[in-house]
Design an enzyme around this catalytic site. Structure first.
Site, PDB file in Angstrom:
ATOM      1  N   ASP A  97       0.030   5.155   1.119  1.00  0.00           N
ATOM      2  CA  ASP A  97      -0.082   6.111   2.238  1.00  0.00           C
ATOM      3  C   ASP A  97      -0.122   5.389   3.580  1.00  0.00           C
ATOM      4  OD1 ASP A  97      -0.640   8.977   1.099  1.00  0.00           O
ATOM      5  OD2 ASP A  97      -1.734   7.584  -0.167  1.00  0.00           O
TER       6      ASP A  97
ATOM      7  N   ASP B  84       0.874  -1.167   0.000  1.00  0.00           N
ATOM      8  CA  ASP B  84       0.000   0.000   0.000  1.00  0.00           C
ATOM      9  C   ASP B  84       0.924   1.233   0.000  1.00  0.00           C
ATOM     10  OD1 ASP B  84      -2.288   1.673   0.701  1.00  0.00           O
ATOM     11  OD2 ASP B  84      -1.479   1.665   2.743  1.00  0.00           O
TER      12      ASP B  84
ATOM     13  N   ASP C 271      -1.953  -0.332   5.745  1.00  0.00           N
ATOM     14  CA  ASP C 271      -2.347   0.248   7.033  1.00  0.00           C
ATOM     15  C   ASP C 271      -3.826   0.552   7.144  1.00  0.00           C
ATOM     16  OD1 ASP C 271      -2.330   2.403   5.156  1.00  0.00           O
ATOM     17  OD2 ASP C 271      -2.350   3.777   6.863  1.00  0.00           O
TER      18      ASP C 271
HETATM   19  O1  LIG Z   1      -4.564   3.016  -0.319  1.00  0.00           O
HETATM   20  P1  LIG Z   1      -3.703   4.150   0.094  1.00  0.00           P
HETATM   21  O2  LIG Z   1      -2.490   4.324  -0.762  1.00  0.00           O
HETATM   22  O3  LIG Z   1      -3.352   4.077   1.564  1.00  0.00           O
HETATM   23  O4  LIG Z   1      -4.617   5.436  -0.111  1.00  0.00           O
HETATM   24  C1  LIG Z   1      -5.681   5.743   0.777  1.00  0.00           C
HETATM   25  C2  LIG Z   1      -5.868   7.235   0.836  1.00  0.00           C
HETATM   26  O5  LIG Z   1      -4.552   7.756   1.072  1.00  0.00           O
HETATM   27  C3  LIG Z   1      -4.408   9.178   1.047  1.00  0.00           C
HETATM   28  O6  LIG Z   1      -5.009   9.730   2.196  1.00  0.00           O
HETATM   29  C4  LIG Z   1      -4.365   9.368   3.408  1.00  0.00           C
HETATM   30  O7  LIG Z   1      -3.036   9.901   3.408  1.00  0.00           O
HETATM   31  C5  LIG Z   1      -2.960  11.348   3.384  1.00  0.00           C
HETATM   32  C6  LIG Z   1      -1.502  11.751   3.309  1.00  0.00           C
HETATM   33  O8  LIG Z   1      -0.767  11.203   4.359  1.00  0.00           O
HETATM   34  C7  LIG Z   1      -3.677  11.911   4.624  1.00  0.00           C
HETATM   35  O9  LIG Z   1      -3.639  13.330   4.596  1.00  0.00           O
HETATM   36  C8  LIG Z   1      -5.121  11.417   4.641  1.00  0.00           C
HETATM   37  O10 LIG Z   1      -5.771  11.843   5.813  1.00  0.00           O
HETATM   38  C9  LIG Z   1      -5.161   9.889   4.586  1.00  0.00           C
HETATM   39  O11 LIG Z   1      -6.494   9.405   4.491  1.00  0.00           O
HETATM   40  C10 LIG Z   1      -4.986   9.745  -0.227  1.00  0.00           C
HETATM   41  O12 LIG Z   1      -4.869  11.147  -0.191  1.00  0.00           O
HETATM   42  C11 LIG Z   1      -6.414   9.299  -0.426  1.00  0.00           C
HETATM   43  O13 LIG Z   1      -6.915   9.791  -1.657  1.00  0.00           O
HETATM   44  C12 LIG Z   1      -6.435   7.777  -0.469  1.00  0.00           C
HETATM   45  O14 LIG Z   1      -7.770   7.346  -0.630  1.00  0.00           O
END
Ligand SMILES: O=P(O)(O)OC[C@H]1O[C@H](O[C@H]2O[C@H](CO)[C@@H](O)[C@H](O)[C@H]2O)[C@H](O)[C@@H](O)[C@@H]1O
Length: 368
Positions: free
Chosen positions: A122, A120, A312
């Protein structure tokens, strides 16, 4: 799984019963209920509709609050203590042990078999930050992932658009599945492939593109007045971020998202880490994406291949579940707080992820 004949697109709208709506802290909230006739005899239709709306908004709000786990668990280390001092965390760690301390066991099972790595983005490769556009991966992490890809087939499976996650990761030697697995490139170094139906591209939600654009614009418009809210178009899904929104305004966010989604019965909302994710009601998720990649890359043989998936978020649970149900490989949850999970192991944060990936590379080098 035969991907050639089956379509993941669900044409029937889902129905959802009121008792289920009461427990919407689970992450699936199909909004098609809004178009269904749920009124009971003698009940005024618009009143029943309002009730359903309230239940949906409250469910959404509960889900938003539950994605703030430190508050939920009120852990000892909230007060600055180490997680090791927290009894609840320690109990959880016995069920979901560290992948670092269990490393020998993991690679012991991989002897003579091929490891495939799914990551993954983020919260796994990059730390969670307030601004989604600044979720950069460190050069050191990039170097480690590059090394991993030298020895093992490696894929990034992210909720971000494939283009955006590639801009962050910048490694051509990986496979990418963006938009929660709805945008998969099965060939290395074809990262400019964009159009639906191109070779080496699998996009099961292609028909939803115009709808996603439309809903993205509406969400942007309605949330523009809420301080801290932001909308991210992830191509086949849309994220509504509320990390920077004051908690007193979360209900407004839930209400507005709910209202917009009323016009889109073929879209649903799930929740991640301080984010509401709007996506098509199709039978496709990160778990299906992992199965698809394993099959397309010729890695579907459970006897000889060990997939390792590190993530995560709630959406990563679909992938953990697939591995657990196939009794093949390991899910590793990145978390500093106890969570219900289908993963076998855990890591605390991206720095531990880097340590684990480094160990994998070292182990492989020594075993060559
Ligand atoms: O599947 P992933 O790669 O984990 O993506 C899921 C979401 O990740 C991002 O948002 C998350 O990370 C951001 C930066 O650290 C944070 O600001 C946010 O609160 C988290 O939810 C991404 O911006 C989303 O579009 C994804 O859906």
């Amino acid at each position: 799984m035969d991907m050639s004949t089956s379509s993941p697109v669900i044409t029937d709208t889902l129905s959802i019963s009121p008792p289920l709506l009461g427990s919407l802290t689970s992450n699936l909230m199909p909004f098609s209920v809004m178009s269904g006739g749920c009124s009971s005899p003698g009940m005024n239709v618009s009143a029943s509709r309002r009730t359903i709306e309230e239940v949906l908004v409250n469910g959404l709000l509960d889900a938003m609050k539950s994605s703030s786990p430190r508050k939920k668990h009120n852990l000892a280390f909230d007060q600055g203590n180490s997680p090791d001092e927290d009894p609840a965390y320690n109990a959880w760690m016995r069920k979901c042990p560290s992948a670092l301390t269990s490393f020998k066991q993991i690679v012991g099972n991989a002897q003579g078999r091929k490891i495939a790595v799914f990551l993954d983005y983020d919260g796994t490769l990059s730390p969670i930050v307030d601004d989604p556009d600044k979720a950069f991966m460190s050069p050191m992490m990039r170097a480690v992932v590059r090394n991993v890809a030298k020895y093992f087939p490696t894929a990034i499976v992210s909720g971000r658009s494939r283009k955006k996650v590639f801009e962050f990761v910048k490694l051509k030697e990986l496979y990418y599945a963006g938009s929660h697995g709805m945008d998969i490139v099965t060939s290395i170094a074809e990262h400019n492939t964009e159009k639906c139906k191109e070779a080496n591209l699998f996009q099961p939600a292609c028909e939803f593109l115009p709808m996603i654009d439309e809903v993205s614009k509406s969400l942007l418009e309605v949330t523009s007045g809420i301080q801290g809210a932001s909308v991210e178009n992830n191509k086949f899904c849309v994220s509504v971020h509320y990390r920077n929104v004051a908690e007193k305004d979360w209900e407004v966010v839930a209400r507005l998202v709910n209202e917009v989604l009323e016009a889109f019965p073929r879209l649903k909302v799930t929740n991640g880490r301080m984010v509401l994710e709007v996506r098509p009601v199709i039978d496709w998720d990160k778990g299906k994406a992992v199965e698809f990649l394993l099959q397309s890359l010729g890695l579907n043989d459970c006897e000889n291949v060990i997939p390792i998936y590190i993530g995560d978020d709630r959406t990563d649970e679909d992938a953990f579940k697939v591995l657990r149900e196939r009794n093949c490989g390991y899910g590793i949850l990145v978390s500093q707080v106890p969570k219900d999970t289908e993963a076998f192991y855990s890591l605390r944060d991206p720095s531990e992820v880097m340590g684990f990936l480094n160990s994998l590379v070292r182990w492989k080098r020594h075993s060559l």
